[in-house]
Design a protein around this motif. Structure first.
Motif, PDB file in Angstrom:
ATOM      1  N   PRO A  14       0.807  -1.226   0.000  1.00 27.59           N
ATOM      2  CA  PRO A  14       0.000   0.000   0.000  1.00 27.59           C
ATOM      3  C   PRO A  14       0.839   1.276   0.000  1.00 27.59           C
ATOM      4  O   PRO A  14       0.428   2.283  -0.547  1.00 27.59           O
ATOM      5  N   ALA A  15       2.039   1.199   0.588  1.00 29.72           N
ATOM      6  CA  ALA A  15       2.882   2.390   0.620  1.00 29.72           C
ATOM      7  C   ALA A  15       3.351   2.769  -0.780  1.00 29.72           C
ATOM      8  O   ALA A  15       3.630   3.923  -1.055  1.00 29.72           O
ATOM      9  N   PHE A  16       3.458   1.766  -1.654  1.00 29.81           N
ATOM     10  CA  PHE A  16       3.923   2.027  -3.009  1.00 29.81           C
ATOM     11  C   PHE A  16       2.761   2.203  -3.990  1.00 29.81           C
ATOM     12  O   PHE A  16       2.954   2.632  -5.109  1.00 29.81           O
ATOM     13  N   ALA A  17       1.576   1.852  -3.570  1.00 29.04           N
ATOM     14  CA  ALA A  17       0.406   1.970  -4.437  1.00 29.04           C
ATOM     15  C   ALA A  17       0.045   3.437  -4.607  1.00 29.04           C
ATOM     16  O   ALA A  17       0.349   4.268  -3.760  1.00 29.04           O
ATOM     17  N   GLN A  18      -0.615   3.722  -5.713  1.00 29.41           N
ATOM     18  CA  GLN A  18      -1.083   5.073  -5.952  1.00 29.41           C
ATOM     19  C   GLN A  18      -2.597   5.093  -5.963  1.00 29.41           C
ATOM     20  O   GLN A  18      -3.239   4.188  -6.499  1.00 29.41           O
ATOM     21  N   CYS A  19      -3.129   6.135  -5.407  1.00 25.16           N
ATOM     22  CA  CYS A  19      -4.574   6.325  -5.421  1.00 25.16           C
ATOM     23  C   CYS A  19      -5.006   6.615  -6.863  1.00 25.16           C
ATOM     24  O   CYS A  19      -4.365   7.411  -7.549  1.00 25.16           O
ATOM     25  N   PRO A  20      -6.061   5.965  -7.309  1.00 29.19           N
ATOM     26  CA  PRO A  20      -6.561   6.294  -8.657  1.00 29.19           C
ATOM     27  C   PRO A  20      -7.167   7.693  -8.670  1.00 29.19           C
ATOM     28  O   PRO A  20      -7.432   8.267  -7.620  1.00 29.19           O
ATOM     29  N   PRO A  21      -7.402   8.225  -9.858  1.00 26.92           N
ATOM     30  CA  PRO A  21      -8.036   9.548  -9.925  1.00 26.92           C
ATOM     31  C   PRO A  21      -9.380   9.548  -9.190  1.00 26.92           C
ATOM     32  O   PRO A  21     -10.117   8.566  -9.218  1.00 26.92           O
ATOM     33  N   VAL A  22      -9.655  10.641  -8.533  1.00 26.56           N
ATOM     34  CA  VAL A  22     -10.904  10.803  -7.791  1.00 26.56           C
ATOM     35  C   VAL A  22     -12.028  11.061  -8.791  1.00 26.56           C
ATOM     36  O   VAL A  22     -11.879  11.869  -9.716  1.00 26.56           O
ATOM     37  N   SER A  23     -13.137  10.375  -8.614  1.00 29.22           N
ATOM     38  CA  SER A  23     -14.289  10.567  -9.503  1.00 29.22           C
ATOM     39  C   SER A  23     -14.826  11.987  -9.361  1.00 29.22           C
ATOM     40  O   SER A  23     -14.925  12.513  -8.254  1.00 29.22           O
ATOM     41  N   ASP A  24     -15.180  12.571 -10.476  1.00 30.38           N
ATOM     42  CA  ASP A  24     -15.779  13.902 -10.454  1.00 30.38           C
ATOM     43  C   ASP A  24     -17.292  13.748 -10.246  1.00 30.38           C
ATOM     44  O   ASP A  24     -18.007  13.314 -11.142  1.00 30.38           O
ATOM     45  N   ILE A  25     -17.738  14.094  -9.041  1.00 29.78           N
ATOM     46  CA  ILE A  25     -19.160  13.981  -8.712  1.00 29.78           C
ATOM     47  C   ILE A  25     -19.834  15.351  -8.686  1.00 29.78           C
ATOM     48  O   ILE A  25     -20.970  15.475  -8.227  1.00 29.78           O
ATOM     49  N   THR A  26     -19.154  16.357  -9.195  1.00 29.93           N
ATOM     50  CA  THR A  26     -19.669  17.724  -9.163  1.00 29.93           C
ATOM     51  C   THR A  26     -21.071  17.818  -9.756  1.00 29.93           C
ATOM     52  O   THR A  26     -21.967  18.415  -9.149  1.00 29.93           O
ATOM     53  N   GLY A  27     -21.269  17.243 -10.924  1.00 26.93           N
ATOM     54  CA  GLY A  27     -22.584  17.302 -11.575  1.00 26.93           C
ATOM     55  C   GLY A  27     -23.662  16.630 -10.743  1.00 26.93           C
ATOM     56  O   GLY A  27     -24.782  17.161 -10.630  1.00 26.93           O
ATOM     57  N   GLN A  28     -23.346  15.484 -10.154  1.00 27.90           N
ATOM     58  CA  GLN A  28     -24.320  14.781  -9.323  1.00 27.90           C
ATOM     59  C   GLN A  28     -24.669  15.603  -8.075  1.00 27.90           C
ATOM     60  O   GLN A  28     -25.836  15.692  -7.694  1.00 27.90           O
ATOM     61  N   ILE A  29     -23.655  16.208  -7.467  1.00 27.70           N
ATOM     62  CA  ILE A  29     -23.900  17.029  -6.271  1.00 27.70           C
ATOM     63  C   ILE A  29     -24.716  18.264  -6.652  1.00 27.70           C
ATOM     64  O   ILE A  29     -25.639  18.651  -5.923  1.00 27.70           O
ATOM     65  N   GLU A  30     -24.414  18.874  -7.777  1.00 24.56           N
ATOM     66  CA  GLU A  30     -25.189  20.042  -8.217  1.00 24.56           C
ATOM     67  C   GLU A  30     -26.644  19.666  -8.460  1.00 24.56           C
ATOM     68  O   GLU A  30     -27.551  20.430  -8.117  1.00 24.56           O
ATOM     69  N   GLN A  31     -26.868  18.495  -9.046  1.00 27.12           N
ATOM     70  CA  GLN A  31     -28.244  18.026  -9.277  1.00 27.12           C
ATOM     71  C   GLN A  31     -28.956  17.805  -7.939  1.00 27.12           C
ATOM     72  O   GLN A  31     -30.121  18.201  -7.770  1.00 27.12           O
ATOM     73  N   LEU A  32     -28.262  17.207  -6.993  1.00 22.12           N
ATOM     74  CA  LEU A  32     -28.863  16.981  -5.676  1.00 22.12           C
ATOM     75  C   LEU A  32     -29.110  18.309  -4.951  1.00 22.12           C
ATOM     76  O   LEU A  32     -30.127  18.456  -4.257  1.00 22.12           O
ATOM     77  N   ALA A  33     -28.218  19.271  -5.119  1.00 24.17           N
ATOM     78  CA  ALA A  33     -28.434  20.591  -4.514  1.00 24.17           C
ATOM     79  C   ALA A  33     -29.696  21.227  -5.094  1.00 24.17           C
ATOM     80  O   ALA A  33     -30.492  21.828  -4.351  1.00 24.17           O
TER      81      ALA A  33
END
Length: 184
Positions: A14-33
């Protein structure tokens, strides 16, 4: 010896693993707002708020999810030290994931380390500007720092995204963030 080498590789991975790109949930959050703003009542508004949290609490991958869940379990059992450690590991692993900062900021707030909370909440909002949880948490933090005007502005911004937040009561007449002249 072979077993030790395998164990070392397994635990070091895990120390050498890289986090994958974070999903862009902006549109979903804006719709929920938008849904929250048009909700007919508090119960419907809270249901939309729960949907927002379901999105924010999905980590980018399984190791990140395990770190997030571990921090939240530690928080639930009031082990704030372990929670901060878990969220710090999450931030180190996934520095683009806003929720790691938001959750660590919440722990700092609970510990009444408001300056540290503000740093984390600002970092969360830099990564997810429409994160209502971080917005309302930042308002509460600013209030506790005595920065009432900034807290009022921040809470209003959070309420634009979700008018059903319980913190809205802080803007009522006689409440700590009431408009000038109506505060305590």
């Amino acid at each position: 010896m072979k077993l030790k080498l395998i164990a070392l590789c397994f635990f070091a991975a895990p120390a050498f693993a890289q986090c994958p790109p974070v999903s862009d949930i902006t549109g979903q959050i804006e719709q929920l707002a938008a849904e929250a703003r048009t909700a007919e009542n508090e119960m419907a508004g809270r249901a939309v708020s729960d949907q927002m949290w379901q999105l924010w609490l999905i980590a980018p991958d399984e190791p990140a999810q395990e770190m997030l869940d571990a921090g939240m379990r530690a928080r639930t059992s009031y082990d704030y030290h372990a929670a901060i450690e878990a969220f710090s590991r999450l931030i180190d692993y996934c520095p683009a994931y806003a929720e790691g900062y938001n959750q660590r900021g919440f722990i700092q707030f609970l510990r009444q380390d408001y300056e540290a909370a503000l740093v984390d909440l600002d970092a969360a909002l830099a990564r997810s500007s429409n994160h209502v949880g971080a917005q309302s948490g930042r308002a509460l933090t600013l209030m506790n720092l005595g920065r009432i005007d900034e807290a009022r502005v921040q809470l209003r911004e959070a309420l634009e995204n979700n008018p059903w937040l319980s913190e809205r009561a802080l803007l009522n007449e006689g409440a700590p963030l009431a408009p000038v002249g109506q505060d305590i």
